[in-house]
Design a protein around this motif. Structure first.
Motif, PDB file in Angstrom:
ATOM      1  N   GLU A 517       0.813  -1.211   0.000  1.00  0.00           N
ATOM      2  CA  GLU A 517       0.000   0.000   0.000  1.00  0.00           C
ATOM      3  C   GLU A 517       0.849   1.265   0.000  1.00  0.00           C
ATOM      4  OE1 GLU A 517      -2.378  -0.517   3.424  1.00  0.00           O
ATOM      5  OE2 GLU A 517      -3.786  -1.913   2.487  1.00  0.00           O
ATOM      6  N   SER A 588      -5.609   0.224  -1.921  1.00  0.00           N
ATOM      7  CA  SER A 588      -4.322   0.349  -2.599  1.00  0.00           C
ATOM      8  C   SER A 588      -3.951  -0.886  -3.380  1.00  0.00           C
ATOM      9  CB  SER A 588      -3.227   0.649  -1.571  1.00  0.00           C
ATOM     10  OG  SER A 588      -3.492   1.877  -0.938  1.00  0.00           O
ATOM     11  N   THR A 589      -4.495  -2.013  -3.021  1.00  0.00           N
ATOM     12  CA  THR A 589      -4.196  -3.234  -3.763  1.00  0.00           C
ATOM     13  C   THR A 589      -5.493  -3.927  -4.093  1.00  0.00           C
ATOM     14  OG1 THR A 589      -3.965  -4.463  -1.703  1.00  0.00           O
ATOM     15  CG2 THR A 589      -1.963  -3.581  -2.661  1.00  0.00           C
TER      16      THR A 589
END
Length: 827
Positions: A517, A588-589
């Motif tokens: 992240e 973020s992922t």
């Protein structure tokens, strides 16, 4: 002045003091025309008092509604949208909130007093997929909201800076302020050139006078003309900091010489903006009104010449060699060209020049600076050069050299010259990388005809070899972009531990998730985890709906996993991909890349450890598909063919060993299927869903160079380029391994590329343990077929591995995770 009917006019034009200071929300769609980055200064905290400790960078954004343009500053709390390449040129914004703000630049008219910052936004994907130079020209022709006219280059809104930084590094220049032609020379200099110039002082004179303590040289500005030739030119060095108010915080080092010696000239601040692009090694310049100082951080007592735009205002002139008296012409630069054969015997740290035919140009990536600050991201790419003197290519890890126009032209089949590179030896191999003075020259820009090295013997020998090459053969091995690793890692855990000095830096699964992240766009990092393989899939890009896979029976949650027989699956059609809004906080992922143990249901498909299965989705509605799976148990190998026929998957022309099951849905889709709906529910079980895994990113695959599409391929490999297929891939098939962290059970999917282009791999038996340890198939024997390799995946059952992962953030929610080594972990 913009039209009164534009979106900005309706949203931002208020009446009354209260409305003028309150936030304004624009519900309509806006488009991002441009993003410009710059560093903060001492006054920036006044505009963003809550963001003093959040970021060193500020971003000005140019927006348009189609009728006019508006420049605003992004609130530093939203910087991650840019750093993760979510908010970018061409993006569509909605529900955008603006607040009034002061500007660091003095307005020239009452209308220009209005300035805004963007405090919240929803990013609605990338609508301008055809965003190119033509589209950009259309936006640039629109009027500015609140501005009657603009004069000169744009400057930052919230800091007292005169130039912008590139989006992705601090080394290149950016913007129109950087001059390509020298400033206008004074008439007196022109008249002197006709008579032949002689220096008023030499390098030796300045050095002797300064070191002997003469006050006139040590403390005052030097009026005497110094005529020198540039031997080496450094890249731009940016020193802007939040605690310094400097309009152009740059410096450049020039190694110069005359007939009496050499010295370092330092260009400061706006002198860099005016002169950096105009000067090149080999040029002759004259200097006046400069200062002499002690050489900064010198190991010996020496001098440097300081050239600044004030205190005093230095004067530089670019001189043709014919204008200098013949007995005063400085010596030409010297080069030390090494062939690939010569480099085999060079010691570590040698500085050299190389020339070669470019056969591989890697994608641009970034790594964290190791200078102790840990903040700056350094941009680099790998180059492979060939010169015919040995079978060993010249590998160059090329960082930015303040030549963005050259780096953009580094296409395969170009003749490339790199000067002042440094030899680096590691893991029994060598490569070259930048020094402070590295410069790059390539065909297509007219560089070679201007440089004095073209007459040297090593260059002539290379050109003779180049003329003997067959273009078709060179094209067959010319590659661009994709994942690349060099030098290769050791093939044993013991050697790897020795190289790392016993420090693996193992991460737990949750810790790895947090590290992912933190990554910024195209930032690359190496991580180590201890994990077990729970699933292996084999796919071709574009045919992910027809995959071979193996799953460890112990990882399945279905009670039927104990059956030793293979199953064909009743696949659920996956929803079509969409472009969800990106809000803060934003993920973020992607969920498919890294999942906690509680999410293991996504990988709960029933497949015994010896099973090889094929996924073939069918165009069923979700309702019918769910009904079919609920009502019928998928049959085993001896099921009649009308229910589950045998099929053969041929992912390769040479692969005829992968005989697989395909779930035939024709019988269950028939109208007669509903007649069985009153059967006893106990005679049916729920069909397990197929395993899910992320598709490989286009940026991960290496492209075969296509000269007709070279510009398109160059953009795809560049920072911020569109991820679109631009020609054929060198290899479009790949393996995906699902890893379960031994520490906390967090799962992630890692791409494994055993067929990727790499140096010669040592001989090994091509079983899973050796393939993972070497990171590739043996180069001495034919690789196993995908079907055979999937059938052998049972060897991974209950095997604990030390996994070395190369991770690169590709923008948005896409993070590339590549398994490069999997060392068996033994007691």
């Amino acid at each position: 002045m913009a039209a009164s009917g534009c979106v900005f006019h309706r949203t931002l034009t208020r009446s009354g003091p209260d409305k003028a200071s309150s936030p304004a929300i624009c519900r309509e769609s806006l488009f991002v025309v441009d993003l410009q980055r710059y560093s903060r200064d001492q006054g920036s905290s006044v505009y963003f008092p809550q963001a003093v400790l959040q970021s060193e960078d500020l971003y000005d954004i140019t927006l348009t509604d189609g009728d006019c343009r508006l420049r605003v500053t992004l609130d530093p709390g939203l910087n991650r949208l840019v750093e993760r390449h979510i908010l970018r040129s061409g993006a569509v914004l909605q529900n955008t909130t603006f607040t009034p703000a002061m500007t660091a630049q003095l307005p020239v008219s009452p209308e220009e007093r209005n300035s805004y910052r963007l405090v919240s936004v929803e990013v609605k994907g990338q609508a301008l997929d055809d965003y190119d130079g033509g589209q950009r020209w259309e936006w640039d022709s629109l009027p500015w909201f609140g501005f009657s006219k603009t004069t000169g280059p744009l400057v930052p809104l919230r800091a007292n800076r005169k130039v912008f930084l590139p989006l992705w590094n601090n080394v290149d220049f950016s913007g129109e302020a950087w001059r390509e032609t020298p400033p206008t020379e004074e008439e007196g200099d022109t008249e002197e050139e006709e008579e032949g110039l002689r220096p008023g002082v030499t390098v030796a004179d300045l050095r002797d006078a300064f070191l002997s303590g003469r006050q006139r040289v040590a403390r005052g500005a030097i009026q005497y003309q110094l005529i020198v030739r540039i031997v080496n030119k450094s890249h731009l060095m940016y020193y802007g900091r939040r605690d310094r108010n400097c309009e152009c915080p740059y410096k450049v080092l020039l190694e110069v010489c005359d007939l009496t010696g050499s010295v370092c000239v330092v260009l400061w601040n706006s002198m860099c903006v005016s002169w950096y692009r105009c000067l090149k090694p080999g040029d002759i310049i004259s200097l006046r009104h400069y200062r002499v100082k002690h050489l900064y951080q010198a190991e010996r007592d020496d001098i440097e010449i300081s050239v600044n735009s004030r205190n005093p205002a230095a004067r530089i002139a670019l001189l043709p060699e014919s204008s200098v008296s013949p007995d005063c012409v400085p010596p030409a630069p010297t080069y030390s060209f090494y062939s690939s054969k010569d480099l085999l015997d060079c010691p570590n740290g040698v500085t050299c020049d190389v020339i070669g035919l470019l056969t591989f140009s890697g994608r641009l990536e970034r790594i964290r600076s190791k200078d102790g600050q840990g903040a700056e991201l350094l941009e680099y790419r790998w180059l492979r050069l060939e010169d015919g003197t040995s079978d060993q290519p010249i590998m160059v890890k090329l960082f930015a050299t303040s030549q963005p126009e050259v780096h953009h032209k580094l296409h395969p089949l170009s003749v490339v010259v790199c000067t002042r590179l440094k030899m680096v030896k590691a893991a029994g191999r060598f490569f070259l990388m930048n020094t402070t003075y590295t410069q790059v020259y390539c065909t297509g820009l007219g560089h070679h005809s201007e440089m004095s090295y073209r007459t040297l013997q090593p260059v002539r020998l290379f050109l003779q070899w180049l003329k003997s090459q067959d273009e078709g053969q060179v094209l067959s091995r010319a590659l661009i972009g994709g994942f690349f690793l060099y030098p290769p890692l050791p093939v044993s855990l013991e050697t790897y531990m020795k190289d790392r000095r016993g420090d693996f830096g193992f991460l737990r699964g949750a810790e790895l998730q947090r590290e992912l992240e933190k990554l910024c766009f195209r930032e690359r990092h190496t991580f180590c985890i201890q994990a077990a393989v729970t699933m292996v899939t084999y796919c071709r890009r574009g045919e992910e709906d027809q995959c071979l896979f193996w799953m460890d029976r112990s990882s399945s949650l279905s009670p039927s996993s104990s059956s030793p027989r293979p199953y064909a699956f009743c696949p659920h059609p996956s929803p079509s991909p969409s472009h969800p809004s990106s809000l803060l906080p934003f993920p973020s992922t992607s969920r498919s890349s890294l999942t906690p143990p509680s999410s293991s249901s996504s990988s709960s498909s029933v497949s015994p450890s010896s099973a090889v299965s094929q996924l073939v989705p069918h165009p069923l509605s979700h309702h019918r598909d769910r009904k079919s799976c609920r009502r019928k148990l998928l049959q085993q190998a001896e099921t009649p063919k009308r229910r589950c026929p045998w099929v053969t998957l041929q992912p390769e022309q040479s692969n005829k060993t992968a005989v697989l099951f395909e779930a035939s849905m024709e019988f269950l889709e028939s109208d007669y299927a509903d007649e069985d709906s009153t059967d006893d529910a106990s005679s049916f079980v729920t069909c397990p869903p197929p395993p899910t895994f992320p598709r490989i990113a286009i940026e991960t695959l290496t492209m075969r160079y296509d000269h007709e599409r070279r510009e398109e391929q160059a953009v795809a490999a560049a920072m911020g380029g569109r991820a679109t297929p631009a020609g054929r891939f060198d290899s479009d098939h790949y393996y995906t391994l699902r890893l379960r962290a031994l520490s906390d059970g967090v799962q992630l999917n890692a791409v494994f590329l055993p067929h990727s282009p790499s140096p010669l791999v040592l001989s090994h038996p091509n079983i899973w343990a050796s393939i993972l340890s070497h990171g590739a198939f043996s180069s001495h024997t034919p690789p196993p077929s995908p079907g055979d390799l999937i059938n052998m995946a049972a060897q991974l059952t209950n095997q604990r591995l030390v996994c070395i992962l190369e991770v690169c953030h590709l923008g948005g929610a896409s993070t590339e995770v590549v398994l490069i080594r999997g060392f068996p972990l033994t007691h």
